[in-house]
Write an enzyme that holds these catalytic residues in place. Structure first.
Site, PDB file in Angstrom:
ATOM      1  N   CYS A 264       2.735   3.689  11.363  1.00  0.00           N
ATOM      2  CA  CYS A 264       1.520   2.948  10.981  1.00  0.00           C
ATOM      3  C   CYS A 264       1.415   1.763  11.933  1.00  0.00           C
ATOM      4  CB  CYS A 264       1.601   2.479   9.530  1.00  0.00           C
ATOM      5  SG  CYS A 264       1.844   3.810   8.323  1.00  0.00           S
ATOM      6  N   ALA A 265       0.994   2.017  13.162  1.00  0.00           N
ATOM      7  CA  ALA A 265       1.275   1.113  14.275  1.00  0.00           C
ATOM      8  C   ALA A 265       0.281  -0.017  14.496  1.00  0.00           C
ATOM      9  CB  ALA A 265       1.392   1.928  15.564  1.00  0.00           C
ATOM     10  N   ALA A 266      -1.008   0.205  14.264  1.00  0.00           N
ATOM     11  CA  ALA A 266      -2.015  -0.787  14.670  1.00  0.00           C
ATOM     12  C   ALA A 266      -1.768  -2.142  13.992  1.00  0.00           C
ATOM     13  CB  ALA A 266      -3.405  -0.273  14.325  1.00  0.00           C
ATOM     14  N   PRO A 267      -2.055  -3.232  14.727  1.00  0.00           N
ATOM     15  CA  PRO A 267      -2.625  -3.312  16.080  1.00  0.00           C
ATOM     16  C   PRO A 267      -1.607  -3.223  17.210  1.00  0.00           C
ATOM     17  CG  PRO A 267      -2.443  -5.506  15.181  1.00  0.00           C
ATOM     18  CD  PRO A 267      -1.961  -4.574  14.093  1.00  0.00           C
ATOM     19  N   GLY A 269       1.669  -4.857  17.338  1.00  0.00           N
ATOM     20  CA  GLY A 269       2.611  -5.953  17.539  1.00  0.00           C
ATOM     21  C   GLY A 269       4.059  -5.500  17.493  1.00  0.00           C
ATOM     22  N   LYS A 270       4.408  -4.746  16.464  1.00  0.00           N
ATOM     23  CA  LYS A 270       5.787  -4.263  16.346  1.00  0.00           C
ATOM     24  C   LYS A 270       6.056  -3.157  17.358  1.00  0.00           C
ATOM     25  CE  LYS A 270       5.684  -5.323  11.409  1.00  0.00           C
ATOM     26  NZ  LYS A 270       4.219  -5.517  11.346  1.00  0.00           N
ATOM     27  N   ASP A 315      -3.159  10.590  10.308  1.00  0.00           N
ATOM     28  CA  ASP A 315      -2.518  10.113   9.093  1.00  0.00           C
ATOM     29  C   ASP A 315      -1.029  10.433   9.221  1.00  0.00           C
ATOM     30  OD1 ASP A 315      -1.475   9.743   6.552  1.00  0.00           O
ATOM     31  OD2 ASP A 315      -3.215  10.611   5.536  1.00  0.00           O
ATOM     32  N   ASP A 333       6.189   0.913   8.812  1.00  0.00           N
ATOM     33  CA  ASP A 333       5.721  -0.381   8.314  1.00  0.00           C
ATOM     34  C   ASP A 333       4.566  -0.051   7.381  1.00  0.00           C
ATOM     35  OD1 ASP A 333       5.850  -3.272   8.342  1.00  0.00           O
ATOM     36  OD2 ASP A 333       3.918  -3.221   9.374  1.00  0.00           O
ATOM     37  N   CYS A 386       4.952  -6.122   4.177  1.00  0.00           N
ATOM     38  CA  CYS A 386       4.712  -7.571   4.121  1.00  0.00           C
ATOM     39  C   CYS A 386       4.356  -7.972   2.691  1.00  0.00           C
ATOM     40  CB  CYS A 386       3.638  -8.005   5.116  1.00  0.00           C
ATOM     41  SG  CYS A 386       2.043  -7.190   4.905  1.00  0.00           S
TER      42      CYS A 386
END
EC number: 2.1.1.176
Length: 452
Positions: A264-267, A269-270, A315, A333, A386
């Site tokens: 679940c990558a966007a945007p 940062g990680k 997905d 994430d 988070c």
């Protein structure tokens, strides 16, 4: 000739849109600040008014309810009138640098322009009555501790009650107080291009309070300022990221040459942090369900001179080993309620409810079940969020491990985290950061290992 809107008018517009469309205040703010010709000072005031008014809504509404009499109470007011009163009371109570008379005068003028004399008279009367009774802000409701804290510290009563049960009064009060503080800005050094100390030295002239982060070997705390407008940002020497979020990539323990999935990558940062730790060697598949966010990942990678990231629109729950193979490392994430980032997104606390936690926990469990199948034997999977609710965090990973004997919680996680947080890694091998502990985002990080 078109009249330029005042800072308070712009702030009111944002508050109305956030309420009407249930949108995020940070996105509405960004859009309006790009559209309106405001000075830097006025843009700063708009930002403070929007975030502050939303943060303190419960406290302000409790006071207003004593001055808006009659059937219906606050609910009988037109939404924009209620937001104008909230905005004005926030200035009166919490902003010392704005004279009370200026806040009242501007509110009355806005009421005249946007409504009519009757509304202006109502606004004027309510605000002047409040000014005559300043002790009204100190009066708390009777009843339960959760009720009193919810008004005093401006959080939903259901959430305060839940935190009291989970964390006790001292931690609950500390979290609520922390959530009402303005967030500081932190950046992550791109160690492919420069070192942290070198970057701090260069930044000190414009950011005199720049200092090393306690939570990340690459992190720099700069407190405030427009980092995205600096040459260091444009040239890819750093990227803006919260300190807690900077713990995730090191927890994954990625190595150069490995295959990594960021589910679940966007945007991004990680994702880019993982690439930096891999020395830009190997392959990272960055997956996100939203097509328009694919470009954000590409832009971030390009600015940081990273070329091992392949964005994929999908997905994460539909990924298969037949199409994508297996991975040495997987980062999930996961989508969450975001209750750890209330300081940055204050509208979240008013938009979420107990059912959201239960529904999202179900989705998290399904995602973890699906993406875990793509992890190679001996590989590591980091599950992070988070949020600070155990139902979305510990309970998800503990249930997963109980149902999947081929996986285990990696109790060596602490060895890959900085000393400031390593002692907080719990016996079962996961880390829960609460918002008040480091004045950073609330974050959960766990690491699972697939047995060889």
């Amino acid at each position: 000739m078109t009249r330029t809107k005042t800072a308070r008018e712009v702030a009111l517009e944002v508050l109305v849109r956030v309420d009407e469309f249930k949108s995020y205040s940070n996105l509405e703010l960004k859009a309006v600040l790009e559209r309106e010709p405001l000075s830097a000072v006025d843009a700063g005031l708009v930002t403070e008014l929007v975030y502050g008014t939303i943060q303190r809504r419960n406290t302000i509404d409790d006071v207003l309810s004593r001055f808006i009499k009659g059937k219906g109470g606050l609910a009988k007011l037109q939404p924009w009138v209620l937001h104008l009163l909230r905005l004005s009371l926030y200035q009166i109570r919490y902003l010392d640098r704005i004279p009370d008379r200026a806040a009242v005068h501007e509110a009355v003028e806005i009421a005249k322009r946007r409504g009519h004399q009757g509304i202006a008279s109502l606004v004027n009367g309510v605000l002047r009555n409040v000014l005559r009774q300043p002790e009204c802000f100190e009066v708390l409701p009777t009843g339960s501790l959760a009720k009193r804290l919810s008004v005093e510290l401006s959080h939903p009563e259901w959430l305060v009650a839940r935190w009291l049960k989970l964390y006790g009064e001292e931690a609950t009060r500390a979290m609520c107080e922390s959530n009402n503080l303005p967030p500081h800005t932190s950046v992550r050094t791109n160690q492919l291009k420069t070192g942290r100390e070198e970057l701090i030295s260069a930044m000190l002239q414009h950011f005199p309070h720049a200092r090393p982060s306690m939570l990340s070997a690459a992190g720099i705390v700069v407190d405030g300022g427009h980092v995205a407008g600096t040459s260091w940002f444009r040239e890819g020497q750093c990227t803006i990221q919260d300190e807690s979020s900077m713990l995730v990539a090191p927890a994954l323990k990625p190595l150069p040459g490995q295959r990594v999935l960021d589910a679940c990558a966007a945007p991004g940062g990680k994702t880019t942090h993982i690439a930096e730790l891999m020395n830009n060697e190997g392959e990272i598949v960055a997956c996100d369900v939203h097509a328009h966010k694919q470009e954000l990942i590409r832009q971030n990678a390009k600015r940081l001179s990273i070329d091992i990231i392949t964005p994929v629109v999908a997905d994460a729950a539909t990924l298969t080993t037949e199409e994508h193979g297996t991975f040495d490392r997987i980062l999930l994430d996961a989508p969450c309620t975001g209750l750890g980032v209330i300081r940055r997104k204050p509208d979240l606390k008013w938009q979420k409810n107990i059912n959201d936690i239960k529904q999202i926990a179900k989705l998290q469990a399904e995602l973890l079940e699906r993406v875990s199948k793509l992890l190679a034997p001996g590989g590591l999977l980091v599950y992070s969020t988070c949020t600070i609710d155990p139902e979305e965090n510990q309970q998800v990973v503990e249930r997963f491990v109980a149902d999947h004997p081929e996986f285990e919680l990696d109790t060596t996680l602490a060895a890959d985290l900085p000393e400031a947080v390593s002692a907080q890694v719990q016996e079962k091998g996961y880390l829960q950061i609460l918002p008040h502990q480091f004045q950073s985002d609330g974050f959960f990080i766990s690491r699972l290992k697939r047995k060889a």
